[in-house]
Write a protein that holds these residues in place. Structure first.
Motif, PDB file in Angstrom:
ATOM      1  N   LEU A  72      25.108  39.442  27.925  1.00 36.49           N
ATOM      2  CA  LEU A  72      26.893  39.655  28.338  1.00 36.49           C
ATOM      3  C   LEU A  72      26.326  39.674  29.857  1.00 36.49           C
ATOM      4  N   LEU A  73      25.875  39.071  30.866  1.00 41.71           N
ATOM      5  CA  LEU A  73      25.322  38.100  32.389  1.00 41.71           C
ATOM      6  C   LEU A  73      25.950  37.012  31.743  1.00 41.71           C
ATOM      7  N   THR A  74      25.799  36.430  30.817  1.00 37.85           N
ATOM      8  CA  THR A  74      25.697  35.307  31.199  1.00 37.85           C
ATOM      9  C   THR A  74      27.531  34.888  30.872  1.00 37.85           C
ATOM     10  N   LEU A  75      28.132  35.871  29.884  1.00 34.44           N
ATOM     11  CA  LEU A  75      29.727  35.586  29.892  1.00 34.44           C
ATOM     12  C   LEU A  75      29.974  36.388  31.554  1.00 34.44           C
ATOM     13  N   CYS A  76      30.265  37.089  31.514  1.00 33.02           N
ATOM     14  CA  CYS A  76      30.268  37.189  32.930  1.00 33.02           C
ATOM     15  C   CYS A  76      30.146  36.440  34.070  1.00 33.02           C
ATOM     16  N   SER A  77      29.330  35.743  34.186  1.00 33.61           N
ATOM     17  CA  SER A  77      29.101  34.622  35.111  1.00 33.61           C
ATOM     18  C   SER A  77      29.833  33.359  34.897  1.00 33.61           C
ATOM     19  N   LEU A  78      29.956  33.440  33.544  1.00 30.81           N
ATOM     20  CA  LEU A  78      30.862  31.981  32.853  1.00 30.81           C
ATOM     21  C   LEU A  78      33.126  32.526  33.499  1.00 30.81           C
ATOM     22  N   ILE A  79      33.159  33.465  33.306  1.00 29.66           N
ATOM     23  CA  ILE A  79      34.296  34.077  33.628  1.00 29.66           C
ATOM     24  C   ILE A  79      34.369  34.258  34.652  1.00 29.66           C
ATOM     25  N   THR A  80      34.072  34.622  35.713  1.00 31.37           N
ATOM     26  CA  THR A  80      34.128  34.747  37.468  1.00 31.37           C
ATOM     27  C   THR A  80      34.030  32.776  37.835  1.00 31.37           C
ATOM     28  N   ARG A  81      33.354  32.202  37.407  1.00 27.65           N
ATOM     29  CA  ARG A  81      33.013  30.520  38.225  1.00 27.65           C
ATOM     30  C   ARG A  81      34.033  29.949  37.445  1.00 27.65           C
ATOM     31  N   ALA A  82      34.405  30.350  36.643  1.00 24.75           N
ATOM     32  CA  ALA A  82      35.509  29.484  35.527  1.00 24.75           C
ATOM     33  C   ALA A  82      37.005  29.919  35.397  1.00 24.75           C
ATOM     34  N   GLY A  83      36.758  30.616  35.336  1.00 24.86           N
ATOM     35  CA  GLY A  83      38.430  31.794  35.562  1.00 24.86           C
ATOM     36  C   GLY A  83      39.111  30.531  36.390  1.00 24.86           C
ATOM     37  N   TYR A  84      38.615  30.391  37.395  1.00 23.43           N
ATOM     38  CA  TYR A  84      40.038  29.760  38.047  1.00 23.43           C
ATOM     39  C   TYR A  84      40.019  28.361  37.824  1.00 23.43           C
ATOM     40  N   PHE A  85      39.495  27.886  37.822  1.00 20.59           N
ATOM     41  CA  PHE A  85      39.657  26.652  36.420  1.00 20.59           C
ATOM     42  C   PHE A  85      40.414  26.930  34.902  1.00 20.59           C
ATOM     43  N   VAL A  86      40.512  27.773  34.547  1.00 22.03           N
ATOM     44  CA  VAL A  86      41.226  27.753  33.287  1.00 22.03           C
ATOM     45  C   VAL A  86      42.748  28.298  33.338  1.00 22.03           C
ATOM     46  N   PHE A  87      42.410  29.172  34.308  1.00 19.92           N
ATOM     47  CA  PHE A  87      44.109  29.829  35.120  1.00 19.92           C
ATOM     48  C   PHE A  87      44.691  29.668  36.236  1.00 19.92           C
ATOM     49  N   GLY A  88      43.800  28.945  36.520  1.00 20.19           N
ATOM     50  CA  GLY A  88      44.497  28.159  38.256  1.00 20.19           C
ATOM     51  C   GLY A  88      46.031  28.145  38.296  1.00 20.19           C
ATOM     52  N   ASN A  89      46.205  27.039  37.374  1.00 21.24           N
ATOM     53  CA  ASN A  89      47.365  26.998  37.864  1.00 21.24           C
ATOM     54  C   ASN A  89      48.502  27.849  37.030  1.00 21.24           C
ATOM     55  N   ARG A  90      48.414  29.016  35.881  1.00 20.01           N
ATOM     56  CA  ARG A  90      48.559  30.041  36.080  1.00 20.01           C
ATOM     57  C   ARG A  90      49.166  30.912  36.957  1.00 20.01           C
ATOM     58  N   ILE A  91      47.651  30.858  37.333  1.00 13.19           N
ATOM     59  CA  ILE A  91      47.709  32.328  38.715  1.00 13.19           C
ATOM     60  C   ILE A  91      47.707  31.860  40.485  1.00 13.19           C
ATOM     61  N   PRO A  92      49.234  31.534  41.048  1.00 17.98           N
ATOM     62  CA  PRO A  92      48.393  31.052  41.813  1.00 17.98           C
ATOM     63  C   PRO A  92      48.154  31.993  43.390  1.00 17.98           C
ATOM     64  N   LEU A  93      46.995  31.053  43.942  1.00 16.91           N
ATOM     65  CA  LEU A  93      46.923  31.946  44.660  1.00 16.91           C
ATOM     66  C   LEU A  93      47.876  31.600  46.341  1.00 16.91           C
ATOM     67  N   THR A  94      48.040  32.916  47.060  1.00 17.44           N
ATOM     68  CA  THR A  94      48.200  32.924  48.822  1.00 17.44           C
ATOM     69  C   THR A  94      48.032  32.110  49.672  1.00 17.44           C
ATOM     70  N   ASP A  95      48.567  32.613  49.969  1.00 16.94           N
ATOM     71  CA  ASP A  95      48.133  31.437  51.527  1.00 16.94           C
ATOM     72  C   ASP A  95      47.072  32.583  52.080  1.00 16.94           C
ATOM     73  N   GLY A  96      47.032  33.308  52.559  1.00 12.26           N
ATOM     74  CA  GLY A  96      46.207  34.287  53.037  1.00 12.26           C
ATOM     75  C   GLY A  96      44.232  34.542  51.848  1.00 12.26           C
ATOM     76  N   VAL A  97      45.145  34.380  50.072  1.00 12.86           N
ATOM     77  CA  VAL A  97      43.495  34.015  50.363  1.00 12.86           C
ATOM     78  C   VAL A  97      43.058  33.170  50.016  1.00 12.86           C
ATOM     79  N   ARG A  98      44.261  31.713  50.522  1.00 14.68           N
ATOM     80  CA  ARG A  98      43.441  30.482  50.073  1.00 14.68           C
ATOM     81  C   ARG A  98      42.690  30.299  51.782  1.00 14.68           C
ATOM     82  N   ARG A  99      43.409  30.591  53.044  1.00 13.43           N
ATOM     83  CA  ARG A  99      42.272  30.908  54.598  1.00 13.43           C
ATOM     84  C   ARG A  99      41.527  31.747  53.682  1.00 13.43           C
TER      85      ARG A  99
END
Length: 108
Positions: A14-41
């Protein structure tokens, strides 16, 4: 004993799965969930904040019964900061900080 082994393996999985989801989530869903400028800053400050969280507890004597506030590690850090202000070289900072630490530890 088998239940304990199963529990440990389940926790590791479970810890491996959580780590994988939190670390790779942005690469997998990055184009579908855009970040606001405030979050980017705000994310620009994540690496320095992580380094500070690692370094500060090592520099300052937080432990009960610790010695004086000024410590060999703190003096070595001050030397490294002075070298960085002068040279802006990462390698110089590492070398000067370690040499200062070794020399100060030998002298004090």
């Amino acid at each position: 004993m088998a239940d304990n082994d199963t529990y440990v393996l389940a926790v590791i999985g479970l810890l491996t799965l959580c780590s994988l989801i939190t670390r790779a989530g942005y690469f997998v869903f990055g184009n579908r969930i855009p970040l606001t400028d405030g979050v980017r800053r705000a994310l620009r400050y994540a690496p320095p904040a992580a380094l500070i969280a690692i370094i500060v507890p090592e520099i300052l004597p937080w432990a009960e019964g610790a010695r004086a506030f000024v410590d060999v590690r703190l003096l070595a850090v001050l030397v490294a900061i002075a070298v960085y202000a002068r040279t802006r070289s990462t390698v110089s900072v590492i070398v000067s900080g370690m040499v200062a630490f070794w020399v100060l530890r030998a002298l004090l």
